[in-house]
Design a protein around this motif. Structure first.
Motif, PDB file in Angstrom:
ATOM      1  N   GLU A   1      -5.330   0.368   3.271  1.00  0.00           N
ATOM      2  CA  GLU A   1      -4.872   1.508   2.472  1.00  0.00           C
ATOM      3  C   GLU A   1      -5.830   2.681   2.618  1.00  0.00           C
ATOM      4  OE1 GLU A   1      -3.384   2.495  -2.087  1.00  0.00           O
ATOM      5  OE2 GLU A   1      -4.407   0.601  -1.644  1.00  0.00           O
ATOM      6  N   GLU A   2      -7.113   2.402   2.692  1.00  0.00           N
ATOM      7  CA  GLU A   2      -8.110   3.466   2.834  1.00  0.00           C
ATOM      8  C   GLU A   2      -7.942   4.190   4.167  1.00  0.00           C
ATOM      9  OE1 GLU A   2     -12.985   4.034   2.773  1.00  0.00           O
ATOM     10  OE2 GLU A   2     -12.087   2.061   2.464  1.00  0.00           O
ATOM     11  N   GLU A   3      -7.657   3.423   5.233  1.00  0.00           N
ATOM     12  CA  GLU A   3      -7.462   4.045   6.545  1.00  0.00           C
ATOM     13  C   GLU A   3      -6.233   4.947   6.542  1.00  0.00           C
ATOM     14  OE1 GLU A   3      -9.372   0.802   9.670  1.00  0.00           O
ATOM     15  OE2 GLU A   3      -7.346   0.476   8.875  1.00  0.00           O
ATOM     16  N   LEU A   4      -5.177   4.518   5.874  1.00  0.00           N
ATOM     17  CA  LEU A   4      -3.965   5.341   5.807  1.00  0.00           C
ATOM     18  C   LEU A   4      -4.227   6.629   5.035  1.00  0.00           C
ATOM     19  CD1 LEU A   4      -1.161   2.691   5.182  1.00  0.00           C
ATOM     20  CD2 LEU A   4      -1.705   3.864   7.307  1.00  0.00           C
ATOM     21  N   GLU A   5      -4.967   6.525   3.935  1.00  0.00           N
ATOM     22  CA  GLU A   5      -5.233   7.708   3.124  1.00  0.00           C
ATOM     23  C   GLU A   5      -6.126   8.705   3.850  1.00  0.00           C
ATOM     24  OE1 GLU A   5      -6.836   6.248  -0.505  1.00  0.00           O
ATOM     25  OE2 GLU A   5      -4.890   5.597  -1.295  1.00  0.00           O
ATOM     26  N   ASN A   6      -6.879   8.241   4.836  1.00  0.00           N
ATOM     27  CA  ASN A   6      -7.753   9.135   5.599  1.00  0.00           C
ATOM     28  C   ASN A   6      -7.044   9.772   6.800  1.00  0.00           C
ATOM     29  OD1 ASN A   6      -9.994   8.745   3.934  1.00  0.00           O
ATOM     30  ND2 ASN A   6     -10.654   6.918   5.092  1.00  0.00           N
ATOM     31  N   MET A   7      -5.790   9.371   7.058  1.00  0.00           N
ATOM     32  CA  MET A   7      -5.041   9.965   8.170  1.00  0.00           C
ATOM     33  C   MET A   7      -4.601  11.383   7.816  1.00  0.00           C
ATOM     34  SD  MET A   7      -2.592   6.899   9.573  1.00  0.00           S
ATOM     35  CE  MET A   7      -3.260   5.457  10.352  1.00  0.00           C
ATOM     36  N   GLN A   8      -4.268  12.156   8.862  1.00  0.00           N
ATOM     37  CA  GLN A   8      -3.781  13.524   8.654  1.00  0.00           C
ATOM     38  C   GLN A   8      -2.395  13.471   8.022  1.00  0.00           C
ATOM     39  OE1 GLN A   8      -3.619  15.859  12.210  1.00  0.00           O
ATOM     40  NE2 GLN A   8      -2.833  17.690  11.193  1.00  0.00           N
ATOM     41  N   SER A   9      -2.199  14.267   7.006  1.00  0.00           N
ATOM     42  CA  SER A   9      -0.920  14.265   6.304  1.00  0.00           C
ATOM     43  C   SER A   9       0.107  15.106   7.057  1.00  0.00           C
ATOM     44  CB  SER A   9      -1.098  14.803   4.882  1.00  0.00           C
ATOM     45  OG  SER A   9      -1.550  16.149   4.922  1.00  0.00           O
ATOM     46  N   VAL A  10       1.384  14.812   6.811  1.00  0.00           N
ATOM     47  CA  VAL A  10       2.492  15.594   7.381  1.00  0.00           C
ATOM     48  C   VAL A  10       3.231  16.249   6.230  1.00  0.00           C
ATOM     49  CG1 VAL A  10       2.739  14.148   9.415  1.00  0.00           C
ATOM     50  CG2 VAL A  10       4.009  13.575   7.356  1.00  0.00           C
ATOM     51  N   ASP A  11       3.751  17.461   6.486  1.00  0.00           N
ATOM     52  CA  ASP A  11       4.471  18.167   5.426  1.00  0.00           C
ATOM     53  C   ASP A  11       5.971  18.007   5.610  1.00  0.00           C
ATOM     54  OD1 ASP A  11       5.138  19.816   7.520  1.00  0.00           O
ATOM     55  OD2 ASP A  11       3.585  21.297   7.048  1.00  0.00           O
TER      56      ASP A  11
ATOM     57  N   ALA B   1       4.992   7.363   6.012  1.00  0.00           N
ATOM     58  CA  ALA B   1       4.613   6.471   4.910  1.00  0.00           C
ATOM     59  C   ALA B   1       4.054   7.289   3.749  1.00  0.00           C
ATOM     60  CB  ALA B   1       3.581   5.460   5.388  1.00  0.00           C
ATOM     61  N   GLU B   2       4.467   6.919   2.552  1.00  0.00           N
ATOM     62  CA  GLU B   2       3.914   7.536   1.341  1.00  0.00           C
ATOM     63  C   GLU B   2       2.838   6.604   0.798  1.00  0.00           C
ATOM     64  OE1 GLU B   2       6.390   9.544  -1.935  1.00  0.00           O
ATOM     65  OE2 GLU B   2       5.826   7.598  -2.785  1.00  0.00           O
ATOM     66  N   VAL B   3       1.604   7.055   0.768  1.00  0.00           N
ATOM     67  CA  VAL B   3       0.489   6.207   0.343  1.00  0.00           C
ATOM     68  C   VAL B   3      -0.334   6.933  -0.717  1.00  0.00           C
ATOM     69  CG1 VAL B   3       0.349   5.000   2.551  1.00  0.00           C
ATOM     70  CG2 VAL B   3      -0.969   7.081   2.214  1.00  0.00           C
TER      71      VAL B   3
ATOM     72  N   ILE C   1       0.808  -1.219   0.000  1.00  0.00           N
ATOM     73  CA  ILE C   1       0.000   0.000   0.000  1.00  0.00           C
ATOM     74  C   ILE C   1       0.846   1.275   0.000  1.00  0.00           C
ATOM     75  CG2 ILE C   1      -1.949  -1.111   1.149  1.00  0.00           C
ATOM     76  CD1 ILE C   1      -0.976   0.109   3.777  1.00  0.00           C
ATOM     77  N   GLY C   2       2.163   1.183  -0.027  1.00  0.00           N
ATOM     78  CA  GLY C   2       2.991   2.386  -0.041  1.00  0.00           C
ATOM     79  C   GLY C   2       4.449   2.055   0.231  1.00  0.00           C
ATOM     80  N   GLU C   3       5.225   3.082   0.585  1.00  0.00           N
ATOM     81  CA  GLU C   3       6.640   2.860   0.906  1.00  0.00           C
ATOM     82  C   GLU C   3       7.078   3.822   2.006  1.00  0.00           C
ATOM     83  OE1 GLU C   3       9.016   5.655  -2.276  1.00  0.00           O
ATOM     84  OE2 GLU C   3       8.606   3.569  -2.843  1.00  0.00           O
ATOM     85  N   ILE C   4       8.226   3.482   2.608  1.00  0.00           N
ATOM     86  CA  ILE C   4       8.752   4.285   3.719  1.00  0.00           C
ATOM     87  C   ILE C   4       9.448   5.517   3.151  1.00  0.00           C
ATOM     88  CG2 ILE C   4      10.279   4.318   5.720  1.00  0.00           C
ATOM     89  CD1 ILE C   4       9.988   1.271   5.825  1.00  0.00           C
TER      90      ILE C   4
END
Length: 241
Positions: free
Chosen positions: A226-236, A188-190, A169-172
């Motif tokens: 993957e859906e749960e990760l995409e719904n998390m708050q993003s970091v810049d 994580a990049e998703v 679902i992504g990479e580090i």
């Protein structure tokens, strides 16, 4: 004329008698003056002798006092020198004892430090297989474990190898450290496609596990979908304070 001659004779006799008396008086006076001079000379001689004797006594007393003072000063100086020598010897003994004690303590601390360093080196060598380099996980793939109860079930299980039904679902993208150097989590990049529309989210370490693969690298597995990760708050990309 006879009367005149008689008067002259009487007068001459009186003058002679007077002259004789005066001579005797002068002789007596001279004798008295001589005695006075003699007495004065004797008195002066006695006074001089007494003064000389007193001066001699004073000089003798002064010499005796000076000798006594010099002897006392010499004794005091000798005693002071002995006391100073004793104090110096005691101070040197104390300093030597303190120096020896300090050296013993320093030697003991050095030996203890060397023992600790040797033990740490041994521990590092024995635990080398438990150490993971950042380069072995950075950029690695992130897999979602197919668990029915999500993160709750995932956190109670340990995984030692890759599962065939896990989903990539992504990479580090990055690793987050605390101020004291401990790993706090990973970035994580998703989502997205070919780097477009992707999202960076932070995962705490208690919610991820590392699983070794054949080329001695590691994959990260999570209990999220993957859906749960995409719904998390993003970091810049800004610094984290």
């Amino acid at each position: 004329m006879t009367t005149t001659a008689l008067a002259l004779t009487i007068a001459a006799g009186s003058v002679y008698a007077q002259s004789e008396n005066n001579g005797e008086q002068m002789e007596q006076n001279l004798e008295n003056a001589g005695e006075s001079l003699e007495n004065a000379g004797e008195n002066a001689a006695d006074a001089t002798a007494n003064a000389a004797e007193e001066a001699g006594d004073a000089v003798e007393n002064a010499a005796e006092n000076t000798a006594a003072a010099a002897e006392n000063a010499a004794e005091e100086t000798e005693q002071a020198a002995e006391n100073a020598a004793e104090e110096t010897g005691e101070a040197m003994d104390n300093a030597a004892a303190e120096t020896e004690e300090t050296m013993d303590e320093a030697a003991a601390e050095t030996e203890e430090t060397m023992d600790e360093a040797a033990a740490a080196t041994t521990d590092m060598a024995s635990n080398d297989t438990n150490m993971i380099r950042v380069r072995d996980i950075l950029g690695g793939d992130i897999y979602s474990v197919d668990s029915q109860n999500g993160v709750a079930e995932f956190s109670t299980q340990e995984y030692s190898e890759m599962g065939e039904d896990w989903t990539d679902i992504g990479e580090i993208e990055d690793i987050i450290l605390t101020s004291d150097g401990k790993i706090s989590g990973i970035v994580a990049e998703v989502g997205g496609f070919l780097g477009i529309g992707d999202k960076h989210v932070m995962l705490e370490m208690q919610n991820v596990q590392l699983v070794p693969v054949e080329d001695e690298t590691y994959k990260v597995i999570v209990g999220y979908s993957e859906e749960e990760l995409e719904n998390m708050q993003s970091v810049d990309e800004s610094p984290m304070n």
